[in-house]
Each structure stands twice: as C-alpha cells, then as structure tokens.
Design a protein around this motif. Structure first.
Motif, PDB file in Angstrom:
ATOM      1  N   ARG A  31      -9.695  30.331  45.225  1.00 38.34           N
ATOM      2  CA  ARG A  31     -10.137  30.901  43.953  1.00 38.34           C
ATOM      3  C   ARG A  31      -8.923  31.235  43.089  1.00 38.34           C
ATOM      4  NH1 ARG A  31     -11.464  33.041  39.658  1.00 38.34           N
ATOM      5  NH2 ARG A  31     -12.963  34.735  39.396  1.00 38.34           N
ATOM      6  N   ILE A  32      -8.916  30.774  41.854  1.00 36.46           N
ATOM      7  CA  ILE A  32      -7.847  31.073  40.905  1.00 36.46           C
ATOM      8  C   ILE A  32      -8.478  31.475  39.577  1.00 36.46           C
ATOM      9  CG2 ILE A  32      -6.232  29.450  41.990  1.00 36.46           C
ATOM     10  CD1 ILE A  32      -6.757  27.561  39.585  1.00 36.46           C
ATOM     11  N   ALA A  33      -7.647  31.956  38.664  1.00 30.42           N
ATOM     12  CA  ALA A  33      -8.111  32.282  37.315  1.00 30.42           C
ATOM     13  C   ALA A  33      -7.039  31.863  36.322  1.00 30.42           C
ATOM     14  CB  ALA A  33      -8.395  33.774  37.182  1.00 30.42           C
ATOM     15  N   ALA A  57       1.689  25.679  28.761  1.00 29.62           N
ATOM     16  CA  ALA A  57       0.355  25.069  28.740  1.00 29.62           C
ATOM     17  C   ALA A  57      -0.686  26.044  29.260  1.00 29.62           C
ATOM     18  CB  ALA A  57       0.349  23.795  29.579  1.00 29.62           C
ATOM     19  N   GLY A  58      -0.350  26.763  30.329  1.00 30.65           N
ATOM     20  CA  GLY A  58      -1.303  27.707  30.897  1.00 30.65           C
ATOM     21  C   GLY A  58      -0.647  28.634  31.893  1.00 30.65           C
ATOM     22  N   LEU A  59      -1.326  29.733  32.161  1.00 29.91           N
ATOM     23  CA  LEU A  59      -0.850  30.712  33.132  1.00 29.91           C
ATOM     24  C   LEU A  59      -1.967  30.971  34.135  1.00 29.91           C
ATOM     25  CD1 LEU A  59       1.552  32.539  33.873  1.00 29.91           C
ATOM     26  CD2 LEU A  59       0.531  34.327  32.448  1.00 29.91           C
ATOM     27  N   VAL A  60      -1.710  30.614  35.380  1.00 27.76           N
ATOM     28  CA  VAL A  60      -2.705  30.726  36.447  1.00 27.76           C
ATOM     29  C   VAL A  60      -2.439  31.991  37.253  1.00 27.76           C
ATOM     30  CG1 VAL A  60      -3.609  29.664  38.555  1.00 27.76           C
ATOM     31  CG2 VAL A  60      -2.988  28.228  36.594  1.00 27.76           C
ATOM     32  N   PHE A  61      -3.473  32.752  37.473  1.00 27.18           N
ATOM     33  CA  PHE A  61      -3.429  33.980  38.265  1.00 27.18           C
ATOM     34  C   PHE A  61      -4.115  33.690  39.596  1.00 27.18           C
ATOM     35  CE2 PHE A  61      -5.455  38.510  38.461  1.00 27.18           C
ATOM     36  CZ  PHE A  61      -4.547  38.897  39.426  1.00 27.18           C
ATOM     37  N   PHE A  62      -3.426  33.962  40.712  1.00 29.27           N
ATOM     38  CA  PHE A  62      -4.008  33.677  42.021  1.00 29.27           C
ATOM     39  C   PHE A  62      -3.523  34.715  43.027  1.00 29.27           C
ATOM     40  CE2 PHE A  62       0.153  31.859  42.349  1.00 29.27           C
ATOM     41  CZ  PHE A  62       0.485  31.858  43.690  1.00 29.27           C
ATOM     42  N   GLY A  63      -4.039  34.625  44.237  1.00 25.57           N
ATOM     43  CA  GLY A  63      -3.570  35.506  45.300  1.00 25.57           C
ATOM     44  C   GLY A  63      -4.466  36.705  45.550  1.00 25.57           C
ATOM     45  N   ARG A 122     -12.294  31.375  34.372  1.00 24.03           N
ATOM     46  CA  ARG A 122     -12.083  32.292  33.247  1.00 24.03           C
ATOM     47  C   ARG A 122     -12.321  33.752  33.631  1.00 24.03           C
ATOM     48  NH1 ARG A 122     -15.125  28.007  30.983  1.00 24.03           N
ATOM     49  NH2 ARG A 122     -14.035  26.824  29.365  1.00 24.03           N
ATOM     50  N   GLN A 123     -12.743  33.997  34.862  1.00 23.13           N
ATOM     51  CA  GLN A 123     -13.100  35.349  35.282  1.00 23.13           C
ATOM     52  C   GLN A 123     -11.983  35.960  36.123  1.00 23.13           C
ATOM     53  OE1 GLN A 123     -16.915  35.155  37.239  1.00 23.13           O
ATOM     54  NE2 GLN A 123     -17.756  33.762  35.696  1.00 23.13           N
ATOM     55  N   PHE A 124     -11.515  37.127  35.705  1.00 19.83           N
ATOM     56  CA  PHE A 124     -10.461  37.815  36.445  1.00 19.83           C
ATOM     57  C   PHE A 124     -10.483  39.296  36.073  1.00 19.83           C
ATOM     58  CE2 PHE A 124      -8.758  36.103  32.523  1.00 19.83           C
ATOM     59  CZ  PHE A 124      -8.059  37.162  31.968  1.00 19.83           C
ATOM     60  N   PRO A 125      -9.967  40.156  36.952  1.00 21.05           N
ATOM     61  CA  PRO A 125      -9.948  41.597  36.662  1.00 21.05           C
ATOM     62  C   PRO A 125      -8.951  41.917  35.553  1.00 21.05           C
ATOM     63  CG  PRO A 125      -8.794  41.129  38.717  1.00 21.05           C
ATOM     64  CD  PRO A 125      -9.450  39.849  38.296  1.00 21.05           C
ATOM     65  N   GLN A 126      -9.428  42.522  34.488  1.00 21.67           N
ATOM     66  CA  GLN A 126      -8.580  42.870  33.351  1.00 21.67           C
ATOM     67  C   GLN A 126      -7.881  44.205  33.606  1.00 21.67           C
ATOM     68  OE1 GLN A 126      -7.908  41.287  30.559  1.00 21.67           O
ATOM     69  NE2 GLN A 126      -9.533  39.798  30.165  1.00 21.67           N
ATOM     70  N   ASP A 127      -6.590  44.262  33.330  1.00 17.93           N
ATOM     71  CA  ASP A 127      -5.866  45.528  33.362  1.00 17.93           C
ATOM     72  C   ASP A 127      -4.636  45.418  32.461  1.00 17.93           C
ATOM     73  OD1 ASP A 127      -3.773  44.284  34.846  1.00 17.93           O
ATOM     74  OD2 ASP A 127      -4.806  44.708  36.719  1.00 17.93           O
ATOM     75  N   GLN A 128      -3.967  46.531  32.237  1.00 13.45           N
ATOM     76  CA  GLN A 128      -2.817  46.545  31.335  1.00 13.45           C
ATOM     77  C   GLN A 128      -1.662  45.705  31.872  1.00 13.45           C
ATOM     78  OE1 GLN A 128      -1.897  50.681  30.670  1.00 13.45           O
ATOM     79  NE2 GLN A 128      -3.498  50.923  29.125  1.00 13.45           N
TER      80      GLN A 128
END
Length: 363
Positions: free
Chosen positions: A181-183, A88-94, A64-70
């Motif tokens: 590590r993913i978010a 269902a979901g959107l995974v942020f990685f890389g 649930r932790q990731f850098p927030q930006d616009q």
C-alpha cells in the motif's frame, strides 16, 4: 558439483516448511474465478499480465488516501521547493501510512520521482551517480517551531521507476515496496499521477506472479503475505515476521480487494485452480515465474541491495544512528557504539553484524 543455494532462498524454503506444518488448511474468503477484461498497456513497456480497468481504478482510488498532518505538509513543501517542476510525484509509503503499523519512533518514508537527474544538482558527479544502482537513499531533518522532523526518502527518475516494475527490472528493491500500500501526496499533473498508478499496478502484478512460486495450496491471506514477504526475502533487513502481519492488518481491505482480483485473473488464465470453497492450488506447469527463476531473482536482488550499502553510507549522513534506532525499534536491542569505534565502524562493525545474524535478527 552441487549448486549453492542462496541464503535468501533457504529462508524462503524454511518459511514454506513451517507454513505447511502450522497451516495445513488455511482459511480465507471465497473467490470465484473470472476472466480478466479491459486490458491496459503501453506501447513501450507491456507488463506480463496487463491490468484490468477495475484493478487500475482500485489503485487510483487508494493511492490518493493518506493520513493528513502538519508534518506531511512540511515535507511536501520542502520537496516541491527543492525540485520544483522537475518533481513528477512524491510517494508516501511505509509504517507511518497507518496508525496500526507505525510506532512511536517511526518516521515517514518517501519516494521522490523526478523527470531528469541533471536538474537535481549542479554537481555533475552527484546527478551522474544517481544512475548507478538506483534509487539513492537520503535522510532529511527539518526544524519547525523548535522541533525536529525527520524522514527518509529515495530519489528515482521516471524512466528508472518504470524499469523497476517491468521485465527489465534488475532487482525487487522498488518493486517490492510498490507492491504494498502506498499513497501519492503530490503529483505534478494528471499524467504524472497516472504514471504512478500504473507503476503500482504493475508492481503488484509482478509480485503476485512471483509469490505463486512460493506456494502450493493456499488461501487469500497466505497469498497476500507471500507477496508482502518478497521484499524482505530479497534484501538483508532488520525485520521479523511480525512486520508482515502488521502490514497486512494495517491495509487488509486494500490487499484483499486488489490481490483477490489478481487471483481471479490468474484463475481465468488457468495459472491456478480453485480447491474447495476457500483454497487455491498452483498449476505448476503454468507458473509465470518458476521456482528456480525466483531463486535467481532473489539472489541477484540481495547482491544488489548489499552493493548499495557504500552509497547509502555517503548519502545518509547519520546512517549508523538510523541503523541503531531501527535495531532498537524492531527488537528492543540498544547497541551502544563507543566514540572510538565510530570512525572505523566499517572495519569493526562486522562482529556486530555476524552476531545479530546468528541470533536471527538480520534476515
């Protein structure tokens, strides 16, 4: 007849030899073996080594932790509008997941997880194609306030995502990415979030079991880097060894907590044993994945990764520019492709490929 060894396995062996020469006595944290408890499984698809609830909680917290930006909000809104309740979901990685690993030219990577491919397009040919060699890769460019925001994203269904981290997985394409590590920046509901947590936990477990086949005597850091290296050994990619170090340093605490816990579980199962205060040694007869089996997995993964290239050329509208930008970003090589060559790059481009391969730029 002597059996041919796949190039990916040669790279693995070369890394092993260099590792043993340069790091005969690696250092890491002291890990005390403990037995795993509180197993979590599902009826339909039980992982080889079920996760403990504590490990699951670590993943659930970090995911649930990731850098927030616009830009995150911009992309999230676009995906929600495009796929609506089917998302269902959107995974942020890389690399953009951390300031330590991203560069000035990096842009964000996502995995859009949908329930039903049929709801992603009105064209049956498009949604039917998603079932072949998933996931499909796309490039997205959005304009806002006179600025272009770009990202890459994969499209995968929930059922195929579960398959990709199970014993039914045909390659390491998604498993390797999810073992890092993913978010999760969007989940439709608690059940969807739990599914994504479970998928990452399984991916990390299976990657950890496979990584042991590359090791003999090791410490925690070398174990983690062996896990991170798996996805690069299983594909032809424009990356170098610095990428592994960058990923490790960017999320070191997360990796040490989660993979340290997996090491202790495997010690409790007598798969590995402590060797001194800071080292572990593999018990060869107890390996969950043998060295020969890993060789076959890597070979198949590399073949399937190359088989995806024709689809990527179709789904990624500016694939050539993306590839050239990646080459410049990774190695500082600016390769100019003249206008006359671009329409026939699939024919003429092999000369560039083999030249970069000889130079060790493509692995």
């Amino acid at each position: 007849m002597r059996r041919r060894i796949h190039p990916g396995w040669r790279g693995l062996r070369s890394w092993q030899e260099a590792h043993h020469q340069n790091h005969p006595r690696p250092r890491a944290q002291v890990l005390e073996p403990v037995k795993a408890t509180n197993k979590m499984t599902t009826e339909s698809d039980k992982p080889a080594t079920p996760p403990t609830s504590t490990q699951n909680e670590l993943v659930a917290s970090s995911i649930r932790q990731f850098p927030q930006d616009q830009e995150i909000e911009l992309f999230r809104n676009w995906f929600q509008k495009k796929y609506q309740d089917n998302l269902a979901g959107l995974v942020f990685f890389g690399s953009c997941l951390s300031e330590k690993s991203k560069s000035a030219t990096s842009f964000k990577d996502f995995i859009a997880v949908v329930y039903d491919y049929r709801k992603t397009s009105r064209n049956p040919l498009k949604w039917l194609s998603h079932w072949t060699l998933p996931p499909d890769l796309f490039h997205l460019a959005l304009e806002e306030n006179g600025r272009t925001h770009e990202c890459k994203y994969y499209l995968i269904s929930t059922s195929q995502l579960l398959d990709s981290v199970s014993d039914r997985a045909k390659d390491l394409y998604l498993l390797g990415r999810l073992s890092k590590r993913i978010a999760v920046i969007h989940a439709r509901d608690d059940a969807a979030l739990e599914l994504l947590v479970r998928c990452q936990t399984r991916a990390m477990q299976k990657a950890a079991e496979m990584a042991l086949a590359m090791l003999d005597s090791f410490d925690l850091e070398n174990f983690i880097k062996a896990v991170l290296r798996l996805s690069y050994l299983s594909e032809t990619r424009l990356e170098d060894e610095r990428k592994i170090d960058s990923l490790y340093e960017a999320h070191r605490q997360f990796y040490e907590q989660t993979y340290g816990m997996l090491l202790r579980e495997m010690a409790g199962k007598k798969i590995i044993r402590p060797e001194g205060e800071k080292l572990w040694r593999v018990i060869g007869a107890k390996l969950p994945v043998g060295r020969r089996e890993l060789e076959e997995i890597l070979a198949q993964s590399r073949k399937r990764a190359k088989a995806r290239w024709p689809k990527m050329i179709i789904t990624v509208d500016n694939w050539l520019d993306q590839l050239l930008a990646k080459l410049e970003r990774t190695y500082g090589i600016k390769l100019e492709i003249p206008a006359w060559e671009r329409p026939v790059i699939l024919i003429t481009g092999w000369r560039h490929y083999f030249r970069l391969k000889r130079q060790g730029k493509i692995h």
